[in-house]
Design a protein around this motif. Structure first.
Motif, mmCIF file in Angstrom:
data_model
loop_
_atom_site.group_PDB
_atom_site.id
_atom_site.type_symbol
_atom_site.label_atom_id
_atom_site.label_comp_id
_atom_site.label_asym_id
_atom_site.label_seq_id
_atom_site.Cartn_x
_atom_site.Cartn_y
_atom_site.Cartn_z
ATOM 1 N N PHE A 1 -56.673 15.998 10.038
ATOM 2 C CA PHE A 1 -56.425 17.455 10.811
ATOM 3 C C PHE A 1 -55.079 17.634 10.681
ATOM 4 C CE2 PHE A 1 -60.382 15.706 12.990
ATOM 5 C CZ PHE A 1 -61.434 16.842 12.604
ATOM 6 N N THR A 2 -54.711 19.084 10.640
ATOM 7 C CA THR A 2 -53.303 19.251 10.683
ATOM 8 C C THR A 2 -53.081 20.217 12.022
ATOM 9 O OG1 THR A 2 -53.577 21.206 9.425
ATOM 10 C CG2 THR A 2 -53.167 19.307 8.159
ATOM 11 N N VAL A 3 -51.709 20.256 12.508
ATOM 12 C CA VAL A 3 -51.691 21.036 13.609
ATOM 13 C C VAL A 3 -50.868 22.222 13.274
ATOM 14 C CG1 VAL A 3 -51.549 19.090 15.073
ATOM 15 C CG2 VAL A 3 -49.456 19.867 13.904
ATOM 16 N N PHE B 1 -29.540 15.818 9.694
ATOM 17 C CA PHE B 1 -30.554 16.420 8.633
ATOM 18 C C PHE B 1 -32.160 16.328 9.209
ATOM 19 C CE2 PHE B 1 -26.645 15.491 6.382
ATOM 20 C CZ PHE B 1 -26.362 16.986 5.818
ATOM 21 N N ILE B 2 -32.224 15.615 10.520
ATOM 22 C CA ILE B 2 -33.573 15.527 10.875
ATOM 23 C C ILE B 2 -33.326 15.972 12.393
ATOM 24 C CG2 ILE B 2 -35.167 13.686 11.547
ATOM 25 C CD1 ILE B 2 -34.188 11.722 9.405
ATOM 26 N N GLU B 3 -34.601 16.769 12.728
ATOM 27 C CA GLU B 3 -34.818 17.177 14.237
ATOM 28 C C GLU B 3 -35.941 16.640 14.925
ATOM 29 O OE1 GLU B 3 -32.538 18.846 15.858
ATOM 30 O OE2 GLU B 3 -31.381 19.160 13.974
ATOM 31 N N SER B 4 -35.622 16.185 16.028
ATOM 32 C CA SER B 4 -36.670 15.428 16.886
ATOM 33 C C SER B 4 -37.557 16.439 17.537
ATOM 34 C CB SER B 4 -36.197 14.696 17.955
ATOM 35 O OG SER B 4 -35.259 13.659 17.210
ATOM 36 N N LEU B 5 -38.847 16.428 17.571
ATOM 37 C CA LEU B 5 -39.741 16.918 18.613
ATOM 38 C C LEU B 5 -39.528 16.621 20.135
ATOM 39 C CD1 LEU B 5 -42.981 17.213 16.753
ATOM 40 C CD2 LEU B 5 -41.779 18.902 17.246
ATOM 41 N N THR B 6 -39.449 17.491 20.994
ATOM 42 C CA THR B 6 -39.500 17.160 22.401
ATOM 43 C C THR B 6 -40.626 16.856 23.311
ATOM 44 O OG1 THR B 6 -38.761 19.411 22.926
ATOM 45 C CG2 THR B 6 -36.919 17.996 22.157
ATOM 46 N N THR B 7 -40.589 16.426 24.393
ATOM 47 C CA THR B 7 -41.474 16.363 25.436
ATOM 48 C C THR B 7 -40.834 16.107 26.912
ATOM 49 O OG1 THR B 7 -43.762 15.686 25.864
ATOM 50 C CG2 THR B 7 -42.222 13.921 25.155
ATOM 51 N N THR B 8 -41.749 16.389 27.740
ATOM 52 C CA THR B 8 -41.250 16.021 29.247
ATOM 53 C C THR B 8 -41.862 14.948 29.834
ATOM 54 O OG1 THR B 8 -40.376 18.344 29.264
ATOM 55 C CG2 THR B 8 -40.351 16.972 31.387
ATOM 56 N N PHE C 1 -42.745 11.727 13.896
ATOM 57 C CA PHE C 1 -42.767 13.076 14.182
ATOM 58 C C PHE C 1 -41.319 13.753 13.796
ATOM 59 C CE2 PHE C 1 -45.648 11.070 17.092
ATOM 60 C CZ PHE C 1 -46.879 11.770 16.892
ATOM 61 N N ARG C 2 -41.425 15.037 13.110
ATOM 62 C CA ARG C 2 -40.210 15.450 12.956
ATOM 63 C C ARG C 2 -40.309 17.315 12.955
ATOM 64 N NH1 ARG C 2 -37.325 11.898 8.130
ATOM 65 N NH2 ARG C 2 -37.755 9.909 9.289
ATOM 66 N N GLN C 3 -39.411 17.633 13.577
ATOM 67 C CA GLN C 3 -39.226 19.103 13.952
ATOM 68 C C GLN C 3 -39.199 19.909 12.498
ATOM 69 O OE1 GLN C 3 -40.419 21.945 15.363
ATOM 70 N NE2 GLN C 3 -39.415 21.381 17.444
ATOM 71 N N GLY C 4 -39.822 20.948 12.212
ATOM 72 C CA GLY C 4 -39.428 21.907 11.316
ATOM 73 C C GLY C 4 -39.651 21.359 9.890
ATOM 74 N N GLU C 5 -40.502 20.589 9.572
ATOM 75 C CA GLU C 5 -40.977 19.840 8.553
ATOM 76 C C GLU C 5 -42.235 20.280 8.235
ATOM 77 O OE1 GLU C 5 -39.509 15.994 7.438
ATOM 78 O OE2 GLU C 5 -37.622 16.306 8.117
ATOM 79 N N PRO D 1 -45.394 18.186 10.422
ATOM 80 C CA PRO D 1 -44.728 17.736 11.453
ATOM 81 C C PRO D 1 -44.893 16.241 12.179
ATOM 82 C CG PRO D 1 -45.339 20.184 11.808
ATOM 83 C CD PRO D 1 -46.003 19.344 10.535
ATOM 84 N N GLU D 2 -46.134 16.002 12.157
ATOM 85 C CA GLU D 2 -46.958 14.699 12.261
ATOM 86 C C GLU D 2 -47.192 13.916 11.137
ATOM 87 O OE1 GLU D 2 -49.716 13.832 15.742
ATOM 88 O OE2 GLU D 2 -51.054 13.350 13.980
ATOM 89 N N PHE D 3 -46.833 12.763 10.693
ATOM 90 C CA PHE D 3 -47.175 12.019 9.618
ATOM 91 C C PHE D 3 -47.281 10.581 9.880
ATOM 92 C CE2 PHE D 3 -42.492 12.336 10.053
ATOM 93 C CZ PHE D 3 -41.792 11.262 9.472
ATOM 94 N N THR D 4 -47.615 9.895 8.733
ATOM 95 C CA THR D 4 -47.941 8.354 9.024
ATOM 96 C C THR D 4 -46.830 7.638 8.276
ATOM 97 O OG1 THR D 4 -50.366 8.555 9.153
ATOM 98 C CG2 THR D 4 -49.521 6.276 8.825
ATOM 99 N N LEU D 5 -46.122 6.601 8.889
ATOM 100 C CA LEU D 5 -44.981 5.759 8.133
ATOM 101 C C LEU D 5 -45.427 4.329 8.288
ATOM 102 C CD1 LEU D 5 -41.551 6.669 9.590
ATOM 103 C CD2 LEU D 5 -42.235 6.722 7.206
ATOM 104 N N LEU D 6 -45.247 3.657 7.300
ATOM 105 C CA LEU D 6 -45.175 2.156 7.248
ATOM 106 C C LEU D 6 -43.488 1.677 7.171
ATOM 107 C CD1 LEU D 6 -46.244 -0.647 6.728
ATOM 108 C CD2 LEU D 6 -46.183 -0.246 4.419
ATOM 109 N N GLU D 7 -43.321 0.957 8.180
ATOM 110 C CA GLU D 7 -41.799 0.478 8.047
ATOM 111 C C GLU D 7 -41.749 -0.781 8.323
ATOM 112 O OE1 GLU D 7 -37.746 1.834 10.541
ATOM 113 O OE2 GLU D 7 -39.278 3.323 9.975
ATOM 114 N N TRP D 8 -41.012 -1.714 7.625
ATOM 115 C CA TRP D 8 -40.889 -3.031 7.759
ATOM 116 C C TRP D 8 -39.566 -3.661 7.494
ATOM 117 C CZ3 TRP D 8 -43.005 -1.081 3.343
ATOM 118 C CH2 TRP D 8 -42.466 -1.741 1.980
#
Length: 315
Positions: free
Chosen positions: A313-315, A52-59, A93-97, A104-111
């Motif tokens: 800013f948003t993309v 249920f989560i899709e990753s963005l890709t790069t090379t 980052f998450r694809q299609g959200e 698609p780009e967002f800020t997380l706090l994880e601990w």
């Protein structure tokens, strides 16, 4: 916004200042509690295999890589190496959200807290939110009690066919309901979440179908449950946490099951993180972890209706 002004920030200056103060508050909070801030890579050769989560890709150097949907796997590798309590504040980052609550780009706090269970971590998260919003009162409920209250359904006992009927009786769907997890997600987002608009609610003991990376356990009724929790604030999902799975063999099986699900449902088949399995095999301490959406928290603090209003800013 006029097309001639597209260069301008989305968020106003006051909101940007509130974001800066929130970052400072977070760092002060964890510094006072000896939780180490760590930095982890954004790019990895491994993706999330969660269906249920899709990753963005790069090379990178002609190799296909993935932008991280969460720093979770890297943080767990640090825990296995003996880091102790850690937190991470940064971009994911998450694809299609994309929408009023998604970018698609967002800020997380994880601990992660070593030696804690999910209820201890819920208490700490409640502490953070109430320090920021002193007038709200936290509540806790089990997933079972939530579904019994709003749908008169025991989620741990109902069959897939029974759950499909509950969905179709309450929501107009024009696609096949393939599994329980999809049904639970639809009922939560369409039926239950709108009724939580005035609450700060922590929901625990999730169905095993939604265990993700959480350990399994039993509830007070002796039913098998996932030791997972989610936090809702003013009707919006704010955080997702687990009493973390530490069994390498079980983690490998869940990854492989997710890959098989993807293949069966014509989703992109991506490589799971073998380094996480190796770290668990080496030995990760018992711990609880949680990821909290900073942009959504800012939306609530600033009473904004669209995530773009709290982003520079948003993309």
């Amino acid at each position: 916004m006029n097309k001639d002004n597209l260069w301008q920030p989305n968020a106003d200056l006051n909101t940007l200042k509130v974001r800066a103060r929130l970052y400072r508050f977070i760092r002060d909070f964890f510094s006072e509690r000896d939780v180490l801030e760590v930095d982890t890579p954004i790019i990895s050769p491994f993706a999330t295999v969660d269906p249920f989560i899709e990753s963005l890709t790069t090379t990178v150097d002609k190799q296909l890589c993935y932008l991280q949907t969460s720093p979770e796997f890297f943080l767990k590798r640090l825990l296995a190496s003996g880091s102790g309590d850690v937190y991470w504040l940064g971009k994911a980052f998450r694809q299609g959200e994309r929408g009023k609550k998604h970018n698609p780009e967002f800020t997380l706090l994880e601990w992660y807290r070593v030696g804690w269970d999910e209820h201890q971590l819920i208490a700490e998260l409640e502490n953070i939110v109430t320090l920021l919003m002193p007038d709200i009162e936290p509540e806790k409920t089990s997933y079972r009690d939530l579904y019994l209250c709003y749908l008169n359904v025991d989620p741990h006992a109902i069959s897939l066919d029974g759950l499909k009927k509950v969905v179709k009786d309450n929501i107009a769907v024009d696609f096949e309901l393939a599994d329980k997890s999809t049904c639970f997600d639809l009922l939560m987002t369409h039926i239950i979440e709108p009724k939580l608009a005035n609450k700060f609610l922590c929901v625990y003991d999730y169905p095993v179908e939604q265990a993700a990376l959480a350990k399994l356990g039993e509830n007070e009724q002796g039913q098998l449950i996932a030791r997972r929790f989610e936090v809702y604030l003013q009707g919006m999902e704010l955080a997702n946490g687990y009493f973390e799975l530490t069994d390498a063999a079980e983690q490998k099986k869940r990854f492989e099951d997710d890959v098989a699900y993807r293949a069966k449902h014509n989703l992109p088949v991506v490589p799971y993180d073998k380094n996480l399995v190796a770290a668990l095999d080496f030995g990760m301490p018992a711990c609880a972890g949680v990821a909290l959406g900073i942009d959504r928290l800012l939306m609530i603090l600033e009473q904004k209706s669209d995530i773009s209003q709290v982003l520079s800013f948003t993309v």
